[in-house]
Design a protein around this motif. Structure first.
Motif, PDB file in Angstrom:
ATOM      1  N   LEU A  99       3.553   5.615  -5.694  1.00 52.11           N
ATOM      2  CA  LEU A  99       3.545   5.635  -7.151  1.00 52.11           C
ATOM      3  C   LEU A  99       2.330   6.371  -7.700  1.00 52.11           C
ATOM      4  N   SER A 100       1.171   6.221  -7.030  1.00 55.92           N
ATOM      5  CA  SER A 100      -0.046   6.857  -7.536  1.00 55.92           C
ATOM      6  C   SER A 100       0.024   8.380  -7.458  1.00 55.92           C
ATOM      7  N   ASN A 101       0.857   8.902  -6.560  1.00 61.48           N
ATOM      8  CA  ASN A 101       0.990  10.355  -6.414  1.00 61.48           C
ATOM      9  C   ASN A 101       2.108  10.945  -7.268  1.00 61.48           C
ATOM     10  N   MET A 102       2.782  10.079  -8.026  1.00 58.36           N
ATOM     11  CA  MET A 102       3.886  10.563  -8.851  1.00 58.36           C
ATOM     12  C   MET A 102       3.404  10.975 -10.231  1.00 58.36           C
ATOM     13  N   ILE A 115       0.835  -1.203   0.000  1.00 60.40           N
ATOM     14  CA  ILE A 115       0.000   0.000   0.000  1.00 60.40           C
ATOM     15  C   ILE A 115       0.870   1.254   0.000  1.00 60.40           C
ATOM     16  N   GLN A 116       1.964   1.200   0.779  1.00 57.07           N
ATOM     17  CA  GLN A 116       2.882   2.345   0.838  1.00 57.07           C
ATOM     18  C   GLN A 116       3.499   2.623  -0.524  1.00 57.07           C
ATOM     19  N   SER A 169      13.782   2.416   4.375  1.00 54.22           N
ATOM     20  CA  SER A 169      14.022   2.201   5.805  1.00 54.22           C
ATOM     21  C   SER A 169      12.804   1.626   6.518  1.00 54.22           C
ATOM     22  N   ASN A 170      11.592   1.939   6.018  1.00 59.51           N
ATOM     23  CA  ASN A 170      10.373   1.450   6.659  1.00 59.51           C
ATOM     24  C   ASN A 170       9.800   0.215   5.974  1.00 59.51           C
ATOM     25  N   LEU A 171      10.512  -0.314   4.987  1.00 56.49           N
ATOM     26  CA  LEU A 171      10.020  -1.469   4.244  1.00 56.49           C
ATOM     27  C   LEU A 171      10.716  -2.741   4.714  1.00 56.49           C
TER      28      LEU A 171
END
Length: 441
Positions: free
Chosen positions: A167-170, A161-162, A181-183
């Motif tokens: 990608l959807s906001n690019m 989802i992250q 780091s958070n993945l």
């Protein structure tokens, strides 16, 4: 067509699978408990019947012998039954009471059996309590499974989802890297691929914008020169030579613009070549043919071209049009900037699974502080549109290759152009040859 949600599918399948597991385990536990209790009761009845038989055989058959265990809801009797010859058990219900009966052989010849009937209401009540507890535990387990499924689904799908949200906001005006780091570590390879792709898109968009702005500027300048020269020439009557001079200037400027337009058209053709089907070729023989072709081009300046390969064969599957754009641009620049009677060396090496092609000239060198792969960047006083290296870089990116331009470091003047077919998605198995084999052409 109904849209499917991976989140919904995941938690539904997890709930169904875990629920079936809990239900199966619950029924197996209840069945095992029931069988264990019934086996215990039957074993107790069998021992009682055996005790009565032993007492009756060793002593005279009296009423007391048969009534030694008539407590705790047990009824003992002796009956005649001709249809059986071994121990028999039976459980039944009578007037809301539950019983288990055993027939134990007493006098086989006369078909007499010891009959013991035991009230098992207490066992049935205990089994009902166990069953109710199992049902409650199963329901509680199912509720926990549902909560667990939702939690685990969200946790496992959070990286997806992250990445999806990122990608959807690019768009071409907003390209950012994905923070790893958070993945979880399993998503790092995907994040690296997306970040590399984002960098390529960012570079492509930047170069495209620079290309269009540069093309407009480069075309506007000669047009402005032609317009000004024509206006000055037409201000008054002049000698024929002046008009000829103006026309020659116009022709020169038109030729320069034609070269630039041809280069821009090459960019369009290159984008089409990206979808060209890869062909299998031997790089050693391919570069040998290219070296021979460029020897004819360099003959006018008496430039010597040598070709050396460290292996006899190097097979690869690659798009030849894109590879040709890289080699052709490097060789044309090498010939253009190399003085008369000098030399150009072409070397093909194999380093592990990489093909490394190096073109070394004796030209004027380059300014390494300038990004020569950007559009309209020129070196020296030679004419040109300044799009050749830009085309070479785009071709290399498509092939998954790396190209570099550096000055020579051996004390001589000149440039070293290098092509590395690194991480090439079309690269096939390299032919097995001895490491000490050499080929000089």
């Amino acid at each position: 067509m109904k849209l499917k949600s991976i989140y919904k599918q995941f938690y539904q399948k997890l709930i169904v699978a875990t629920s079936l597991f809990i239900i199966t385990i619950s029924f197996l536990f209840y069945g095992y408990t029931k069988a264990t209790i019934y086996e215990g009761i039957k074993e107790s009845l069998y021992n009682d019947a055996k005790l009565i038989y032993q007492i009756s055989v060793n002593n005279e058959q009296t009423k007391d012998n048969f009534n030694i265990i008539t407590n705790s809801g047990i009824i003992v009797d002796i009956i005649t039954y001709e249809e059986i010859s071994d121990v028999q058990y039976k459980d039944y219900k009578q007037n809301n009471d539950y019983f288990i009966e055993i027939l134990y052989p007493f006098d086989v010849q006369n078909h007499k059996f010891i009959k013991i009937v035991k009230n098992v209401n207490y066992a049935i009540a205990m089994l009902n309590k166990i069953f109710n507890n199992v049902i409650l535990l199963s329901i509680g387990g199912l509720i926990m499974v549902i909560l667990y499924a939702f939690t685990v689904s969200k946790t496992l799908l959070r990286p997806i989802i992250q990445i999806t949200d990122k990608l959807s906001n690019m768009d071409e005006n907003y390209l950012t890297k994905i923070d790893k780091s958070n993945l979880p570590i399993e998503f790092h390879a995907l994040a690296n691929s997306i970040n590399k792709l984002t960098n390529r898109i960012q570079t492509f968009v930047m170069f495209k914008k620079e290309l269009f702005v540069g093309a407009a500027h480069e075309l506007k300048t000669p047009l402005a020169v032609m317009k000004l020269k024509n206006e000055v020439t037409l201000m008054k009557q002049r000698e024929p030579e002046r008009y000829q001079e103006t026309l020659k200037l116009n022709i020169q400027q038109i030729n320069d613009m034609n070269k630039m337009i041809s280069s821009i058209l090459d960019i369009g053709r290159q984008e089409g070549a990206q979808f060209e089907k890869a062909e299998e070729l031997d790089l050693v023989q391919y570069m040998k043919i290219k070296a021979n072709d460029f020897r004819m081009l360099s003959a006018e300046k008496k430039i010597t071209i040598t070709y050396y390969a460290s292996v006899n064969n190097f097979y690869t599957s690659i798009q030849p049009t894109l590879l040709n754009q890289i080699i052709q641009n490097f060789m044309q620049n090498a010939i253009k900037f190399t003085p008369v009677d000098k030399s150009i060396a072409i070397v093909l090496d194999r380093i592990n699974d990489r093909a490394v092609i190096t073109i070394t000239d004796e030209g004027i060198g380059i300014d390494e502080s300038i990004d020569l792969f950007a559009p309209f960047k020129r070196v020296g006083e030679e004419s040109g549109a300044g799009l050749g290296l830009f085309l070479a870089k785009n071709a290399a990116d498509t092939l998954g290759a790396t190209i570099t331009l550096k000055n020579r470091t051996d004390g001589k003047k000149g440039t070293v152009a290098k092509v590395e077919l690194l991480n090439n998605p079309h690269l096939k198995t390299i032919s097995k040859v001895k490491t000490d084999s050499r080929a000089l052409f």
